[in-house]
Write a protein that holds these residues in place. Structure first.
Motif, PDB file in Angstrom:
ATOM      1  N   GLN A  37     -64.804  79.904 147.771  1.00  0.00           N
ATOM      2  CA  GLN A  37     -63.341  80.043 147.706  1.00  0.00           C
ATOM      3  C   GLN A  37     -63.015  81.264 146.854  1.00  0.00           C
ATOM      4  N   LEU A  38     -62.257  82.175 147.398  1.00  0.00           N
ATOM      5  CA  LEU A  38     -61.853  83.353 146.628  1.00  0.00           C
ATOM      6  C   LEU A  38     -60.356  83.296 146.384  1.00  0.00           C
ATOM      7  N   SER A  39     -59.978  82.804 145.212  1.00  0.00           N
ATOM      8  CA  SER A  39     -58.559  82.730 144.861  1.00  0.00           C
ATOM      9  C   SER A  39     -58.243  83.888 143.931  1.00  0.00           C
ATOM     10  N   THR A  40     -57.429  84.826 144.409  1.00  0.00           N
ATOM     11  CA  THR A  40     -57.102  85.976 143.547  1.00  0.00           C
ATOM     12  C   THR A  40     -56.292  85.521 142.332  1.00  0.00           C
ATOM     13  N   GLY A  41     -55.434  84.509 142.513  1.00  0.00           N
ATOM     14  CA  GLY A  41     -54.666  83.991 141.375  1.00  0.00           C
ATOM     15  C   GLY A  41     -55.610  83.457 140.296  1.00  0.00           C
ATOM     16  N   ASP A  42     -56.624  82.665 140.701  1.00  0.00           N
ATOM     17  CA  ASP A  42     -57.585  82.116 139.720  1.00  0.00           C
ATOM     18  C   ASP A  42     -58.374  83.244 139.047  1.00  0.00           C
ATOM     19  N   MET A  43     -58.775  84.239 139.849  1.00  0.00           N
ATOM     20  CA  MET A  43     -59.550  85.349 139.270  1.00  0.00           C
ATOM     21  C   MET A  43     -58.721  86.090 138.225  1.00  0.00           C
ATOM     22  N   LEU A  44     -57.436  86.284 138.548  1.00  0.00           N
ATOM     23  CA  LEU A  44     -56.560  87.001 137.606  1.00  0.00           C
ATOM     24  C   LEU A  44     -56.295  86.162 136.362  1.00  0.00           C
ATOM     25  N   ARG A  45     -56.069  84.824 136.553  1.00  0.00           N
ATOM     26  CA  ARG A  45     -55.814  83.969 135.375  1.00  0.00           C
ATOM     27  C   ARG A  45     -57.034  83.966 134.449  1.00  0.00           C
ATOM     28  N   ASN A 141     -58.569  72.293 130.259  1.00  0.00           N
ATOM     29  CA  ASN A 141     -60.013  72.482 130.122  1.00  0.00           C
ATOM     30  C   ASN A 141     -60.707  72.662 131.471  1.00  0.00           C
ATOM     31  N   CYS A 142     -60.551  71.679 132.386  1.00  0.00           N
ATOM     32  CA  CYS A 142     -61.334  71.749 133.640  1.00  0.00           C
ATOM     33  C   CYS A 142     -60.498  72.181 134.845  1.00  0.00           C
ATOM     34  N   GLY A 143     -59.179  72.266 134.666  1.00  0.00           N
ATOM     35  CA  GLY A 143     -58.333  72.749 135.763  1.00  0.00           C
ATOM     36  C   GLY A 143     -57.914  71.684 136.760  1.00  0.00           C
ATOM     37  N   LYS A 144     -58.342  70.429 136.552  1.00  0.00           N
ATOM     38  CA  LYS A 144     -57.943  69.376 137.501  1.00  0.00           C
ATOM     39  C   LYS A 144     -56.414  69.318 137.600  1.00  0.00           C
ATOM     40  N   GLY A 145     -55.935  69.224 138.848  1.00  0.00           N
ATOM     41  CA  GLY A 145     -54.504  69.273 139.075  1.00  0.00           C
ATOM     42  C   GLY A 145     -53.838  67.905 139.067  1.00  0.00           C
ATOM     43  N   TYR A 146     -52.591  67.868 138.587  1.00  0.00           N
ATOM     44  CA  TYR A 146     -51.764  66.651 138.598  1.00  0.00           C
ATOM     45  C   TYR A 146     -50.367  67.050 139.047  1.00  0.00           C
ATOM     46  N   HIS A 147     -49.526  66.036 139.297  1.00  0.00           N
ATOM     47  CA  HIS A 147     -48.127  66.326 139.619  1.00  0.00           C
ATOM     48  C   HIS A 147     -47.242  65.284 138.972  1.00  0.00           C
ATOM     49  N   THR A 148     -46.106  65.734 138.432  1.00  0.00           N
ATOM     50  CA  THR A 148     -45.217  64.808 137.717  1.00  0.00           C
ATOM     51  C   THR A 148     -44.728  63.678 138.638  1.00  0.00           C
ATOM     52  N   SER A 149     -44.630  63.952 139.943  1.00  0.00           N
ATOM     53  CA  SER A 149     -44.112  62.922 140.860  1.00  0.00           C
ATOM     54  C   SER A 149     -45.093  61.767 141.037  1.00  0.00           C
ATOM     55  N   THR A 150     -46.389  62.042 140.795  1.00  0.00           N
ATOM     56  CA  THR A 150     -47.374  60.965 140.961  1.00  0.00           C
ATOM     57  C   THR A 150     -47.948  60.521 139.611  1.00  0.00           C
ATOM     58  N   GLY A 151     -47.449  61.130 138.527  1.00  0.00           N
ATOM     59  CA  GLY A 151     -47.872  60.703 137.193  1.00  0.00           C
ATOM     60  C   GLY A 151     -48.919  61.629 136.589  1.00  0.00           C
ATOM     61  N   VAL A 152     -48.652  62.004 135.331  1.00  0.00           N
ATOM     62  CA  VAL A 152     -49.598  62.864 134.610  1.00  0.00           C
ATOM     63  C   VAL A 152     -50.207  62.018 133.497  1.00  0.00           C
ATOM     64  N   PRO A 153     -51.520  61.821 133.467  1.00  0.00           N
ATOM     65  CA  PRO A 153     -52.120  60.958 132.443  1.00  0.00           C
ATOM     66  C   PRO A 153     -52.062  61.594 131.048  1.00  0.00           C
ATOM     67  N   GLN A 158     -60.753  63.585 134.478  1.00  0.00           N
ATOM     68  CA  GLN A 158     -62.064  64.170 134.806  1.00  0.00           C
ATOM     69  C   GLN A 158     -62.861  64.530 133.556  1.00  0.00           C
ATOM     70  N   CYS A 159     -62.166  65.064 132.515  1.00  0.00           N
ATOM     71  CA  CYS A 159     -62.927  65.542 131.353  1.00  0.00           C
ATOM     72  C   CYS A 159     -62.402  65.020 130.016  1.00  0.00           C
ATOM     73  N   GLY A 160     -61.261  64.301 130.028  1.00  0.00           N
ATOM     74  CA  GLY A 160     -60.762  63.720 128.775  1.00  0.00           C
ATOM     75  C   GLY A 160     -59.858  64.633 127.963  1.00  0.00           C
ATOM     76  N   GLU A 161     -59.716  65.878 128.370  1.00  0.00           N
ATOM     77  CA  GLU A 161     -58.854  66.833 127.655  1.00  0.00           C
ATOM     78  C   GLU A 161     -57.408  66.301 127.584  1.00  0.00           C
ATOM     79  N   GLU A 162     -56.770  66.502 126.420  1.00  0.00           N
ATOM     80  CA  GLU A 162     -55.405  65.971 126.293  1.00  0.00           C
ATOM     81  C   GLU A 162     -54.325  66.975 126.661  1.00  0.00           C
ATOM     82  N   GLN A 163     -54.705  68.252 126.712  1.00  0.00           N
ATOM     83  CA  GLN A 163     -53.701  69.265 127.082  1.00  0.00           C
ATOM     84  C   GLN A 163     -53.623  69.400 128.589  1.00  0.00           C
ATOM     85  N   ILE A 164     -52.538  68.890 129.146  1.00  0.00           N
ATOM     86  CA  ILE A 164     -52.309  69.018 130.586  1.00  0.00           C
ATOM     87  C   ILE A 164     -50.991  69.766 130.720  1.00  0.00           C
ATOM     88  N   THR A 165     -51.072  70.990 131.218  1.00  0.00           N
ATOM     89  CA  THR A 165     -49.921  71.885 131.098  1.00  0.00           C
ATOM     90  C   THR A 165     -49.458  72.440 132.440  1.00  0.00           C
TER      91      THR A 165
END
Ligand code: AMP
Length: 221
Positions: A37-45, A141-153, A158-165
């Motif tokens: 997968q070549l995501s230019t957005g991810d490469m730039l971030r 930390n790991c980039g796992k995606g969430y959405h406010t409509s389905t709930g953000v833990p 996946q990794c236990g990180e508390e910063q979900i931004t």
């Protein structure tokens, strides 16, 4: 022009407005097929986070929702492929985003004897795009995606990180700028490819699974 190379990797472009689900579907397809997968957005971030010369140049452009210059981004993509050669296929996610980028990619592919094999457009209603982008969150930390409509833990499942931004550019002002740029500068890329290959439009207002199945139907293994 170089003759088509029979052992050439496949190149599939996943196309669509910000929030259409290109990244989600590219990740699934890449896993399924063993492609890159070549995501230019991810490469730039990543470049911004590491404060490389590219990252320093791209940071304010990205924060404003504008596009990084064509020659720079085309070189980033082709250099990345050159350093990861001999892959089965590449899913281009967020590139090409202008006709100039499409031309730059085409020139590079022709030199290699490669071609774009398919272009898939994920079509999503504009209000839905805005809702998706405003509610999008990811683990810092790991980039796992969430959405406010389905709930953000409270912590990443996946990794236990508390910063979900939220992404810096997922605010309403920047989203509107990105959508305008998509309509003005990115959609002309579809005309560029229309005479070169079959462009497949997928209604992508539905669930991740449904979009995945619709893509599989137009892109058989
Ligand atoms: P994305 O993650 O695809 O939404 O991209 C985030 C931001 O990165 C965009 O708003 C642009 O500022 C920049 N970017 C990503 N891909 C490209 C590209 N192909 N050309 C120019 N800028 C890009």
């Amino acid at each position: 022009m170089t003759a088509a190379n029979t052992s050439a990797p496949q190149f599939v472009i996943l196309f669509g407005a910000p929030g259409a689900g290109k990244g989600t579907q590219a990740t699934l397809l890449a896993e399924q097929r063993g492609w890159v997968q070549l995501s230019t957005g991810d490469m730039l971030r990543k470049a911004v986070a590491e404060q490389t010369p590219l990252g320093k140049q791209a940071e304010s452009i990205m924060a404003a929702g504008q596009l990084v210059p064509d020659d720079i981004i085309t070189n980033v993509v082709t250099a990345h492929i050159e350093t990861n050669p001999l892959q089965l296929g590449y899913l281009l996610d967020g590139f090409p985003r202008t006709v100039e980028q499409a031309q730059g990619l085409q020139e590079w592919l022709e030199k290699k004897g490669y071609k774009v094999n398919a272009l898939i457009v994920l079509d999503v209603d504009e209000q839905k795009l805005i809702d998706r982008l405003l509610g999008r969150r990811a683990c810092a930390n790991c980039g796992k995606g969430y959405h406010t409509s389905t709930g953000v833990p409270k912590a990443c499942t996946q990794c236990g990180e508390e910063q979900i931004t939220a992404r810096k550019d997922d605010n309403i002002t920047t989203i509107q700028e990105r959508l305008q740029i998509y309509h003005k500068q990115t959609t002309p890329v579809l005309d560029y490819y229309a005479s070169r290959l079959a462009v497949a439009h997928i209604p992508a207002d539905t669930t991740i699974e449904e979009v995945k199945d619709a893509i599989a139907a137009v892109l058989p293994l």
